[in-house]
Structure formats: structure tokens, C-alpha cells
Design an enzyme around this catalytic site. Structure first.
Site, PDB file in Angstrom:
ATOM      1  N   SER A  78       0.833  -1.205   0.000  1.00 15.59           N
ATOM      2  CA  SER A  78       0.000   0.000   0.000  1.00 15.59           C
ATOM      3  C   SER A  78       0.868   1.255   0.000  1.00 15.59           C
ATOM      4  CB  SER A  78      -0.891   0.034   1.241  1.00 15.59           C
ATOM      5  OG  SER A  78      -1.651  -1.137   1.328  1.00 15.59           O
ATOM      6  N   ASP A  97      -0.532 -14.237   5.914  1.00 17.16           N
ATOM      7  CA  ASP A  97      -0.890 -14.112   4.497  1.00 17.16           C
ATOM      8  C   ASP A  97      -1.159 -15.515   3.984  1.00 17.16           C
ATOM      9  OD1 ASP A  97      -0.374 -11.536   2.393  1.00 17.16           O
ATOM     10  OD2 ASP A  97      -0.646 -13.519   1.474  1.00 17.16           O
ATOM     11  N   HIS A  98      -2.046 -15.626   2.986  1.00 17.75           N
ATOM     12  CA  HIS A  98      -2.393 -16.986   2.539  1.00 17.75           C
ATOM     13  C   HIS A  98      -1.504 -17.479   1.394  1.00 17.75           C
ATOM     14  CE1 HIS A  98      -5.650 -15.493  -0.527  1.00 17.75           C
ATOM     15  NE2 HIS A  98      -4.552 -14.814  -0.596  1.00 17.75           N
ATOM     16  N   ASP A 143      -5.330 -18.645   6.222  1.00 16.70           N
ATOM     17  CA  ASP A 143      -6.483 -17.823   5.819  1.00 16.70           C
ATOM     18  C   ASP A 143      -6.772 -16.792   6.908  1.00 16.70           C
ATOM     19  OD1 ASP A 143      -8.826 -16.678   5.012  1.00 16.70           O
ATOM     20  OD2 ASP A 143      -9.815 -18.560   4.492  1.00 16.70           O
ATOM     21  N   THR A 173      -9.437 -13.136  -0.266  1.00 15.19           N
ATOM     22  CA  THR A 173      -9.995 -14.192  -1.110  1.00 15.19           C
ATOM     23  C   THR A 173      -9.615 -15.560  -0.569  1.00 15.19           C
ATOM     24  OG1 THR A 173      -7.988 -14.273  -2.432  1.00 15.19           O
ATOM     25  CG2 THR A 173      -9.734 -12.788  -3.202  1.00 15.19           C
TER      26      THR A 173
HETATM   27  N1  LIG Z   1      -7.876 -14.841   2.875  1.00 19.01           N
HETATM   28  C1  LIG Z   1      -6.671 -14.268   2.986  1.00 19.01           C
HETATM   29  N2  LIG Z   1      -5.887 -14.566   4.054  1.00 19.01           N
HETATM   30  C2  LIG Z   1      -4.653 -14.013   4.197  1.00 19.01           C
HETATM   31  N3  LIG Z   1      -4.136 -13.124   3.330  1.00 19.01           N
HETATM   32  C3  LIG Z   1      -4.891 -12.770   2.273  1.00 19.01           C
HETATM   33  C4  LIG Z   1      -6.188 -13.324   2.046  1.00 19.01           C
HETATM   34  N4  LIG Z   1      -6.687 -12.780   0.904  1.00 19.01           N
HETATM   35  C5  LIG Z   1      -5.753 -11.911   0.437  1.00 19.01           C
HETATM   36  N5  LIG Z   1      -4.666 -11.915   1.243  1.00 19.01           N
HETATM   37  C6  LIG Z   1      -3.424 -11.144   1.100  1.00 19.01           C
HETATM   38  O1  LIG Z   1      -3.710  -9.781   1.350  1.00 19.01           O
HETATM   39  C7  LIG Z   1      -2.604  -9.010   0.860  1.00 19.01           C
HETATM   40  C8  LIG Z   1      -3.133  -7.675   0.404  1.00 19.01           C
HETATM   41  S1  LIG Z   1      -1.993  -6.627  -0.409  1.00 19.01           S
HETATM   42  C9  LIG Z   1      -0.660  -6.541   0.775  1.00 19.01           C
HETATM   43  C10 LIG Z   1      -0.843  -5.486   1.813  1.00 19.01           C
HETATM   44  C11 LIG Z   1       0.304  -5.409   2.788  1.00 19.01           C
HETATM   45  N6  LIG Z   1      -0.204  -4.776   4.024  1.00 19.01           N
HETATM   46  C12 LIG Z   1       1.432  -4.562   2.239  1.00 19.01           C
HETATM   47  O2  LIG Z   1       1.297  -3.337   2.290  1.00 19.01           O
HETATM   48  O3  LIG Z   1       2.426  -5.104   1.764  1.00 19.01           O
HETATM   49  C13 LIG Z   1      -1.955  -9.855  -0.238  1.00 19.01           C
HETATM   50  O4  LIG Z   1      -0.648 -10.129   0.162  1.00 19.01           O
HETATM   51  C14 LIG Z   1      -2.822 -11.126  -0.291  1.00 19.01           C
HETATM   52  O5  LIG Z   1      -2.053 -12.298  -0.549  1.00 19.01           O
END
Ligand SMILES: Nc1ncnc2c1ncn2[C@@H]1O[C@H](CSCC[C@H]([NH3+])C(=O)O)[C@@H](O)[C@H]1O
Length: 236
Positions: A60, A113-114, A147, A231
């Protein structure tokens, strides 16, 4: 107010965000100065914009990370326990760890993270700095593959839970895993707010959910956002 910030160094970027009023809290500013975004963002690390990190994920924009920390700041004290769902690059997990750690008083931040490649990437990114590798070695920061919609009950209760991807509802399991008092910061796709009929028409909003000391729950929709969705894990 829209205001584009960048810098030639990490400190300059964060100082510029502070001058522009996009970061207001001194503790948040110091915690972000303490994490070099170049260790987490593959390109244009010192610009206030999101960047792709692979596997459909993005790191982000730093002002969004600042906002998230500021909404949670009263629950981020040395010794606090935090869950960072959708930890992706690991950048915010590291900033949160700086906020809950002081000499002699270590909190703990769990990043979940998944996608295994992303929890591996987050560990590799943190290991690029001395402070990051110390936080990993002391288990002040742990990255778990799983998850995030289920939280991580092994580490509960949490003083603060941050969700970095948009949920389709306010997952009650996450509220269950909050300490009383504790706070959840979560982007939600279309949560029905009985006080605001407009919210049903769609759009993503950050919700701040407080579990008060007596266990009662208070929810507030605070601002509109655009996050990638939470997801099911990709197959294979
Ligand atoms: N069900 C889920 N459980 C865990 N992680 C998830 C799930 N769905 C999506 N994500 C993760 O959510 C993240 C959102 S984008 C990453 C945001 C992070 N805070 C950063 O700034 O680097 C991605 O890495 C996805 O793989």
C-alpha cells in the site's frame, strides 16, 4: 486534500508526509522512519504510491499505512499484541513491531498471508536490516501462512487487528479474537450499516470496530478506500 509526496530517502519521504499532514502522530512518524521502505517495495520505494509485489498483491501507499497505524495507535503500546492480516511485503508488520517494542518490553506482531511465497518474501525483506532480523530472531514478529479471515487464534487475544485486504463482511471471528479493550481496522466491501442506508449501495469502507472493556462492541465506518479483496488461497 490530495497531496503528492516523495523523497530521495526514506526519512525524507516520511518527513514530507508529516509536513503535508498525511501523517500526524509523532510515534507513527518515528516508527515509519525506522523501516526503510526500499527493503519492501521493489520500485519507487520513496514515493507515496502503492506498488505491485507479485502474486496479485500490492504494498500500500505509505500514507495509507500511516492512517492505519494512527487509527490503531491507542492500542499500539510497548507490550501490545497485534495481528496484521494480509501482511504481503511485511512492511506494515515491521512498522507495527516498532510501535509495540521498547527496550525491555517486547510486544508481538503476527503477520498472516495466505500465499507462502509472500510470507517467505516478508521474512526475506525484514532480514535486510539489523533491526528487522532481530525482531524475527526474538519472535517479536512471526509470519504465518493461512487464511486471515479466520484470524490466528493461537496468538489471541490481540490489542489490535489490522486487515490489509477488503473483506466481504465484518468477520465475527476477528472481533472474537480482540482483547477487551481492543480495536479492529478492516476494509469491508458492502457492510450493511443500519444507521446509513447509503452504505448498502456498495463501495469499500474502512470500519473501526472497538471491543470495549465490558465486552460491548462499537462499530464505525470511517472512510472510503480501494483495497484488493480478501480471497480464497490460489489453488496449487
Ligand atoms: N484470505 C486471505 N488470508 C490471508 N491473506 C490474504 C487473504 N486474501 C488476500 N490476502 C493477502 O492480502 C494481501 C493484500 S496486499 C498486501 C498489503 C500489505 N499490508 C502490504 O502493504 O504489503 C496480499 O498479500 C494477499 O495475498
Amino acid at each position: 486534500m490530495a497531496w503528492y509526496c516523495s523523497g530521495s530517502t526514506n526519512t525524507e519521504l516520511i518527513e514530507n508526509l508529516f509536513k503535508a499532514g498525511l501523517i500526524r502522530d509523532e510515534r507513527v512518524k518515528d516508527a515509519m522512519i525506522g523501516v526503510d521502505r526500499a527493503h519492501y517495495a521493489p520500485s519507487r520505494a520513496y514515493s507515496d504510491s502503492p506498488q505491485p509485489i507479485g502474486h496479485g498483491a500490492t504494498i500500500s501507499a505509505p500514507h495509507m499505512h500511516g492512517h492505519a497505524c494512527e487509527y490503531l495507535i491507542d492500542y499500539l503500546k510497548p507490550g501490545s499484541r497485534v495481528l496484521d492480516i494480509g501482511s504481503g511485503s511485511g512492511y506494515l508488520t515491521h512498522v507495527l513491531a516498532n510501535l509495540v517494542t521498547s527496550p525491555g518490553n517486547q510486544g508481538q506482531v503476527i503477520g498472516i498471508d495466505h500465499i507462502t511465497e509472500l510470507t517467505d518474501l516478508a521474512r526475506t525483506n525484514m532480514d535486510k536490516s539489523k533491526t528487522g532480523s532481530e525482531l524475527l530472531a526474538s519472535q517479536t514478529v512471526k509470519f504465518i501462512t493461512g487464511d486471515g479471515r479466520l484470524g490466528w487464534k493461537e496468538g489471541a487475544p490481540y490489542d489490535a487487528i489490522h486487515v490489509g485486504a477488503a473483506a466481504d463482511k465484518l468477520h465475527p471471528t476477528l472481533v472474537d479474537q480482540l482483547r477487551a479493550p481492543g480495536r479492529l481496522f478492516i476494509p469491508v466491501e458492502t457492510e450493511d450499516d443500519e444507521n446509513d442506508r447509503d452504505s448498502i449501495s456498495g463501495g469499500q469502507y474502512i470500519w473501526v470496530v472497538d471491543k470495549k472493556e465490558d465486552g460491548s462492541i462499537h462499530k464505525e465506518k470511517v472512510f472510503q478506500v480501494s483495497y484488493v479483496p480478501l480471497t480464497d488461497a490460489p489453488k496449487g
